[in-house]
Enzyme design. Structure first.
Site, PDB file in Angstrom:
ATOM      1  N   LYS A 247      18.000  70.554 -78.177  1.00  0.00           N
ATOM      2  CA  LYS A 247      19.111  70.208 -77.280  1.00  0.00           C
ATOM      3  C   LYS A 247      20.120  71.362 -77.231  1.00  0.00           C
ATOM      4  O   LYS A 247      20.630  71.795 -78.252  1.00  0.00           O
ATOM      5  CB  LYS A 247      19.780  68.934 -77.779  1.00  0.00           C
ATOM      6  CG  LYS A 247      21.072  68.562 -77.063  1.00  0.00           C
ATOM      7  CD  LYS A 247      21.705  67.334 -77.718  1.00  0.00           C
ATOM      8  CE  LYS A 247      23.117  67.090 -77.223  1.00  0.00           C
ATOM      9  NZ  LYS A 247      23.767  65.954 -77.927  1.00  0.00           N
ATOM     10  N   ASP A 252      30.284  69.526 -74.732  1.00  0.00           N
ATOM     11  CA  ASP A 252      30.100  68.142 -74.301  1.00  0.00           C
ATOM     12  C   ASP A 252      31.437  67.419 -74.248  1.00  0.00           C
ATOM     13  O   ASP A 252      31.987  67.034 -75.278  1.00  0.00           O
ATOM     14  CB  ASP A 252      29.158  67.419 -75.260  1.00  0.00           C
ATOM     15  CG  ASP A 252      28.880  65.984 -74.836  1.00  0.00           C
ATOM     16  OD1 ASP A 252      29.101  65.677 -73.652  1.00  0.00           O
ATOM     17  OD2 ASP A 252      28.440  65.196 -75.684  1.00  0.00           O
ATOM     18  N   LYS A 259      34.853  61.632 -73.881  1.00  0.00           N
ATOM     19  CA  LYS A 259      35.074  61.428 -75.304  1.00  0.00           C
ATOM     20  C   LYS A 259      36.577  61.335 -75.595  1.00  0.00           C
ATOM     21  O   LYS A 259      37.403  61.854 -74.838  1.00  0.00           O
ATOM     22  CB  LYS A 259      34.500  62.608 -76.097  1.00  0.00           C
ATOM     23  CG  LYS A 259      32.999  62.730 -76.071  1.00  0.00           C
ATOM     24  CD  LYS A 259      32.563  63.949 -76.856  1.00  0.00           C
ATOM     25  CE  LYS A 259      31.044  64.088 -76.872  1.00  0.00           C
ATOM     26  NZ  LYS A 259      30.391  63.032 -77.662  1.00  0.00           N
ATOM     27  N   ASP A 270      27.459  71.119 -80.109  1.00  0.00           N
ATOM     28  CA  ASP A 270      26.511  70.120 -79.617  1.00  0.00           C
ATOM     29  C   ASP A 270      25.183  70.746 -79.204  1.00  0.00           C
ATOM     30  O   ASP A 270      24.275  70.034 -78.780  1.00  0.00           O
ATOM     31  CB  ASP A 270      27.114  69.334 -78.452  1.00  0.00           C
ATOM     32  CG  ASP A 270      26.531  67.933 -78.337  1.00  0.00           C
ATOM     33  OD1 ASP A 270      26.062  67.412 -79.364  1.00  0.00           O
ATOM     34  OD2 ASP A 270      26.536  67.364 -77.234  1.00  0.00           O
ATOM     35  N   ASP A 329      27.804  60.173 -71.687  1.00  0.00           N
ATOM     36  CA  ASP A 329      27.901  60.857 -72.975  1.00  0.00           C
ATOM     37  C   ASP A 329      26.589  60.811 -73.749  1.00  0.00           C
ATOM     38  O   ASP A 329      26.462  61.429 -74.792  1.00  0.00           O
ATOM     39  CB  ASP A 329      29.032  60.241 -73.804  1.00  0.00           C
ATOM     40  CG  ASP A 329      29.423  61.111 -74.986  1.00  0.00           C
ATOM     41  OD1 ASP A 329      29.171  62.327 -74.939  1.00  0.00           O
ATOM     42  OD2 ASP A 329      29.981  60.571 -75.964  1.00  0.00           O
ATOM     43  N   GLU A 331      23.967  62.328 -72.993  1.00  0.00           N
ATOM     44  CA  GLU A 331      23.360  63.371 -72.158  1.00  0.00           C
ATOM     45  C   GLU A 331      22.213  64.099 -72.837  1.00  0.00           C
ATOM     46  O   GLU A 331      21.332  64.643 -72.169  1.00  0.00           O
ATOM     47  CB  GLU A 331      24.434  64.384 -71.730  1.00  0.00           C
ATOM     48  CG  GLU A 331      24.768  65.489 -72.720  1.00  0.00           C
ATOM     49  CD  GLU A 331      25.354  64.983 -74.036  1.00  0.00           C
ATOM     50  OE1 GLU A 331      25.130  65.639 -75.067  1.00  0.00           O
ATOM     51  OE2 GLU A 331      26.035  63.939 -74.039  1.00  0.00           O
ATOM     52  N   ARG A 333      19.607  63.101 -74.558  1.00  0.00           N
ATOM     53  CA  ARG A 333      18.273  62.541 -74.286  1.00  0.00           C
ATOM     54  C   ARG A 333      17.847  62.815 -72.845  1.00  0.00           C
ATOM     55  O   ARG A 333      16.656  62.862 -72.552  1.00  0.00           O
ATOM     56  CB  ARG A 333      18.266  61.045 -74.592  1.00  0.00           C
ATOM     57  CG  ARG A 333      19.147  60.193 -73.713  1.00  0.00           C
ATOM     58  CD  ARG A 333      19.444  58.829 -74.313  1.00  0.00           C
ATOM     59  NE  ARG A 333      20.347  58.923 -75.447  1.00  0.00           N
ATOM     60  CZ  ARG A 333      20.744  57.870 -76.166  1.00  0.00           C
ATOM     61  NH1 ARG A 333      20.320  56.652 -75.854  1.00  0.00           N
ATOM     62  NH2 ARG A 333      21.564  58.025 -77.184  1.00  0.00           N
TER      63      ARG A 333
END
Length: 478
Positions: A247, A252, A259, A270, A329, A331, A333
């Site tokens: 990833k 993010d 968030k 992230d 959020d 994101e 996956r």
């Protein structure tokens, strides 16, 4: 885009050497086992990582190595590196510091001590003031015949330490510098420096033409368009082919499902999964392991704007599967799903491992020092867990519970992005929808990817967790 004086990538590590003769006048440390010892009337407990200053000529430090397990030696090396860094910051420069190994030290213990010293002395700071240079660490053995063997071990240790260091560097880099294009350019430059390793960057136009709906949806809200970074390492005669997917969310915000402000500044890390994959394949190629490896890093910035993807959207992934978005959020996956299908269909690997800071649920389940391991095959899980054990990274196997599989089924689409149920498990079940029958493992490193304080060979900030595990995992096939 503003440029700042970033440290070199990977950050420069201290130099570690093995010798059978001491360097005259250099300050020296001795090792203290669990039973302890006394120096100048001061008792040293022998606890792993405990450092005591000693007033005795060139003898300056006593280092506890505890029960002598590898983790104890890593802790000792890390504590000593931090002690030496502070010593040269507070006092005069040192060219060399020495550690007397003792007669009964094994090669594995030497490797663990060096690993701790290399990683425990890590420092990342965006500044023109680089601080004083760290001295050379000279490991002294009484057996001159051991010097070549120890030196050979240290060469491999250094490659593994550089992998963890590079993964830390990439994750620590501020996101006003590190957008998807920067990460892709950096990956290309890193690959070009290693014989046998190549990197290809796919831009947003290519992604649109090929139907990478997940990556494009996540990256659609940012002025910095997404990228797919593709590495190839293909040694002659390799019988097995591994696919690594990491990833690469370079920042993010959570998107429209934004968030909380507290902690958002940490979201530069992230892409720790992507950083671990980049660092791992670079090390795999540097070590010339006899296994073919392909690595994919879907890189995007999850931002807030009029073009952000929305809760309730239906996204079509590479390969055609559709996902009903529940929370922008979640994101990670979304981008992994595209990359997994693409990698499996195009390259037909023997096994697949993805790595991601995916769910806060895993932090709750396993804390901040253990990674979650999901796998469709016991043998694959064993290889990964054993690899982590050899390098000092802890994994705990989590179940892929079929009782929750129905929760992944969508109403408006084939699958649901945010199923109900235990968050780490349902996220893994979502990803399983995109891997077919190939042996697959998912590593959720949301907990151990960052540290608030120093422990073992970890320093505050990005930890580089999973990079060394992936290298050892690949070596198990070589």
């Amino acid at each position: 885009m503003a440029r700042f004086p970033l440290p070199a990538l990977p950050s420069r590590l201290i130099d570690v050497e093995v010798a059978d003769t001491a360097r005259r006048g250099a300050p020296t440390a001795v090792l203290v086992p669990a039973e302890g010892a006394e120096f100048e009337g001061v008792r040293h407990s022998g606890k792993a990582g405990e450092i005591r200053e000693v007033a005795g000529g060139t003898l300056r430090w006593a280092i506890g190595v505890g029960e002598g397990e590898d983790k104890d030696w890593r802790a000792a090396g890390a504590s000593f590196a931090r002690t030496v860094r502070q010593a040269v910051t507070d006092g005069p420069a040192l060219k060399t510091v020495q550690v007397e190994l003792g007669a009964d030290v094994t090669g594995g213990q030497v490797a663990a001590l060096a690993t701790g010293a290399l990683l425990g002395g890590y420092r990342f700071k965006v500044t023109t003031d680089t601080g004083p240079a760290l001295p050379v660490l000279r490991l002294l053995t009484r057996d001159e015949r051991a010097v070549p063997a120890y030196t050979e071990q240290l060469e491999r240790v250094r490659v593994l330490a550089e992998a963890a260091t590079l993964a830390r560097d990439l994750a620590n880099t501020p996101s006003n510098i590190k957008n998807p294009a920067w990460l892709a350019e950096t990956a290309e430059r890193l690959a070009a420096a290693v014989p046998g390793l190549s990197a290809t960057v796919r831009d947003e136009q290519w992604l649109a033409e090929q139907g990478f709906g997940g990556i494009l949806a996540v990256g659609g809200g940012s002025a910095s368009p997404p990228r797919l970074i593709e590495f190839a390492y293909r040694p002659r005669g390799a019988a097995r082919h591994l696919l690594l997917v990491g990833k690469g969310i370079t920042f993010d915000t959570g998107g429209l499902s934004i968030k909380p402000a507290d902690g958002m500044h940490l979201m530069r890390t992230d892409m720790s999964g992507g950083g671990a994959v980049i660092a791992a394949i670079r090390a795999i190629a540097s070590l010339r392991l006899g296994v073919r490896v392909t690595a994919l890093v879907p890189a995007a910035e999850n931002h807030v704007s009029g073009s952000s993807y929305r809760p309730g959207d239906v996204v079509r992934h590479y390969g055609g599967t559709t996902t009903e978005v529940g929370n922008t959020d979640a994101e990670g996956r979304m981008v992994l799903a595209d990359a997994l299908v693409y990698g499996i269909r195009r390259f037909r690997p023997d096994a697949v491992v993805d790595v991601a800071t995916l769910t806060g649920a895993m932090k709750v389940a396993l804390g901040l020092r253990t990674g979650g391991l999901f796998a469709t095959e016991d043998e694959l899980a064993r290889r990964l867990s054993d690899a982590g054990g050899r390098v000092g990274e802890a994994w705990w196997r989590m179940p892929l519970l079929d009782e929750h599989a129905d929760a992944v089924r969508g109403e408006l689409a084939d699958v649901r992005q945010t199923p109900t149920g235990p968050g780490g498990i349902t996220a893994a079940l979502f990803l399983r929808e995109f891997v077919g029958d190939v042996p697959w493992a998912h590593l959720d490193i949301a907990g151990p990817a960052r540290a608030e304080q120093a422990y073992a060979d970890v320093v505050p900030g990005a930890t580089g967790f999973a990079a060394r595990t992936l290298v050892e995992f690949a070596a198990s096939y070589a």
